[in-house]
Enzyme design. Structure first.
Site, PDB file in Angstrom:
ATOM      1  N   HIS A 182      -2.631  -3.447  -8.802  1.00 10.92           N
ATOM      2  CA  HIS A 182      -2.177  -3.739 -10.173  1.00 10.92           C
ATOM      3  C   HIS A 182      -1.603  -5.148 -10.312  1.00 10.92           C
ATOM      4  O   HIS A 182      -1.258  -5.570 -11.416  1.00 10.92           O
ATOM      5  CB  HIS A 182      -1.125  -2.710 -10.622  1.00 10.92           C
ATOM      6  CG  HIS A 182      -1.633  -1.305 -10.642  1.00 10.92           C
ATOM      7  ND1 HIS A 182      -2.811  -0.945 -11.274  1.00 10.92           N
ATOM      8  CD2 HIS A 182      -1.136  -0.150 -10.089  1.00 10.92           C
ATOM      9  CE1 HIS A 182      -3.012   0.361 -11.117  1.00 10.92           C
ATOM     10  NE2 HIS A 182      -2.022   0.860 -10.401  1.00 10.92           N
ATOM     11  N   ASP A 225      -8.862   4.171  -5.965  1.00  8.83           N
ATOM     12  CA  ASP A 225      -7.559   4.740  -6.340  1.00  8.83           C
ATOM     13  C   ASP A 225      -7.725   5.475  -7.683  1.00  8.83           C
ATOM     14  O   ASP A 225      -8.626   5.157  -8.464  1.00  8.83           O
ATOM     15  CB  ASP A 225      -6.534   3.600  -6.492  1.00  8.83           C
ATOM     16  CG  ASP A 225      -5.109   4.100  -6.688  1.00  8.83           C
ATOM     17  OD1 ASP A 225      -4.377   4.169  -5.692  1.00  8.83           O
ATOM     18  OD2 ASP A 225      -4.743   4.410  -7.851  1.00  8.83           O
ATOM     19  N   HIS A 256      -6.040   5.186 -10.198  1.00  9.46           N
ATOM     20  CA  HIS A 256      -5.733   4.271 -11.311  1.00  9.46           C
ATOM     21  C   HIS A 256      -6.619   3.038 -11.250  1.00  9.46           C
ATOM     22  O   HIS A 256      -6.884   2.510 -10.167  1.00  9.46           O
ATOM     23  CB  HIS A 256      -4.254   3.869 -11.257  1.00  9.46           C
ATOM     24  CG  HIS A 256      -3.344   5.060 -11.262  1.00  9.46           C
ATOM     25  ND1 HIS A 256      -2.827   5.605 -10.101  1.00  9.46           N
ATOM     26  CD2 HIS A 256      -2.900   5.824 -12.287  1.00  9.46           C
ATOM     27  CE1 HIS A 256      -2.085   6.668 -10.422  1.00  9.46           C
ATOM     28  NE2 HIS A 256      -2.120   6.822 -11.734  1.00  9.46           N
ATOM     29  N   ASP A 261      -4.675   9.174  -4.501  1.00  8.25           N
ATOM     30  CA  ASP A 261      -4.031   9.940  -5.567  1.00  8.25           C
ATOM     31  C   ASP A 261      -5.080  10.639  -6.434  1.00  8.25           C
ATOM     32  O   ASP A 261      -4.775  11.197  -7.480  1.00  8.25           O
ATOM     33  CB  ASP A 261      -3.074   9.072  -6.421  1.00  8.25           C
ATOM     34  CG  ASP A 261      -3.571   7.654  -6.640  1.00  8.25           C
ATOM     35  OD1 ASP A 261      -4.730   7.351  -6.289  1.00  8.25           O
ATOM     36  OD2 ASP A 261      -2.799   6.840  -7.183  1.00  8.25           O
TER      37      ASP A 261
HETATM   38 ZN   LIG Z   1      -2.900   5.022  -8.027  1.00  6.64          ZN
END
Ligand SMILES: [Zn+2]
Length: 336
Positions: free
Chosen positions: A157, A191, A193, A280
């Site tokens: 991120h 991931d 996200h 995740d």
């Molecule tokens: Zn994540």
């Protein structure tokens, strides 16, 4: 397979709990995550551990304009318990005349008020980037075909303008930049996200192909990036590819989406592959919404192995420490 690790300090342990509509989330980036992974990998003699080596600061500063801000803020803290969160966000159009690397100016560099800087944060973030760089060097020098960099904190991120989302320096982007003089690089982010920071780093760079497979951003972090129509910019149109998937996604749907990514990668024909590997996506992860099972990661690793490209795997998220280690191990065993 070589496993690269470095510094895993218990004093960098961000914790975040929040309620968004009907959903409650709890994120703990604790050193126990790394312990869970190491315990699983130690049980198999195919994994040999190596300590990451130091790299000059310029390998990190050249990508991250907020490097000095993170470093100076960490150094300014008086004790190990203190945490600093930006709370002043000047927004676009502000006249930024003050010293931008002072703690007060965190809102210029950080997207949120949940990514703390503690006294040890700079050290662990730098060590995490060096872990990725050490792995990249082994791949670049042809000493290894597949390397796993046990990075913590995650990096995907953190972008070329701002950091956030528990990420400080972008480990995969740092590794990609290091490999780039030797050949084209593809990055696949698995991931849960979207890898918004990584995407933004290479949005206009046509020698890096970035792809991400993730929970649809309509209702998942990072919300403002990760849609299928984000395909790269300018001369690099066509070198970014997103696969947003709905909550509840299982292996079959997931593998089909990966296949679509792989057909793009084969066309791109990179010299190196970097996998931003978050777990995740597991059905028991406290913040993810997919339904992948522990054994599914072996199949996913095997699918990546079919690409036959020298590969660096960098650890990203994954927050259920009861299953994280086994998921990583299964993935890596599939990959080799
Ligand atoms: Zn994540």
């Amino acid at each position: 397979m070589k496993v690269i690790e470095k510094y895993n300090d218990s004093l960098h342990n961000p914790y975040w709990k929040y309620q968004l509509g009907p959903e409650a989330y709890e994120v703990k980036d604790t050193p126990k995550r790394v312990e869970s992974i190491k315990k699983s990998l130690h049980s198999d003699e195919q994994f040999q551990f190596l300590t990451a080596k130091p790299f000059p600061e310029r390998f990190i500063t050249r990508l991250h304009p907020y490097h000095d801000y993170i470093k100076n803020t960490a150094l300014s803290l008086q004790n190990d318990e203190e945490e600093f969160y930006p709370d002043l966000f000047p927004g676009e159009g502000a006249h930024l005349r003050k010293k931008s690397d002072s703690p007060l100016w965190g809102g210029i560099w950080c997207t949120d008020a949940v990514t703390p800087i503690k006294r040890k944060t700079y050290e662990v973030a730098r060590a995490s980037a060096e872990t990725a760089l050490t792995g990249a060097e082994l791949i670049r020098d042809g000493l290894e075909k597949t390397v796993y960099a046990l990075c913590r904190p995650s990096g995907h991120h953190a972008g070329p303008r701002v950091f956030g989302g528990y990420c400080y320096f972008n480990n995969v982007a740092t590794a990609a930049e290091y490999l780039l003089p030797e050949g084209k690089v593809a990055i696949v982010d698995i991931d849960y996200h979207h890898g918004n920071g990584t995407q933004e780093f290479f949005d206009e760079i046509k020698s890096v192909f970035t792809a991400s497979i993730h929970g649809a951003p309509d209702d998942e972090y990072p919300y403002f990036w990760g849609y299928a129509d984000e395909k790269g910019k300018g001369q690099a149109v066509g070198t970014n590819y997103n696969e947003p998937l709905p909550k509840g996604t299982q292996l079959e749907q997931y593998s089909a989406a990966l296949d679509r990514i792989f057909s793009e990668i084969r066309k791109f024909n990179p010299a190196y592959l970097i996998i931003a590997a978050g777990f995740d996506t597991h059905e028991m992860d406290p913040i993810g919404g997919f339904k992948l099972r522990t054994e599914d990661y072996f199949a996913i690793g095997k699918q990546f192995q079919s690409l036959g490209i020298p590969t660096l795997v960098c650890q990203e998220g994954g927050y259920n420490i009861d299953v994280l280690g086994e998921c990583v191990k299964n993935f890596l065993l599939g990959l080799i």
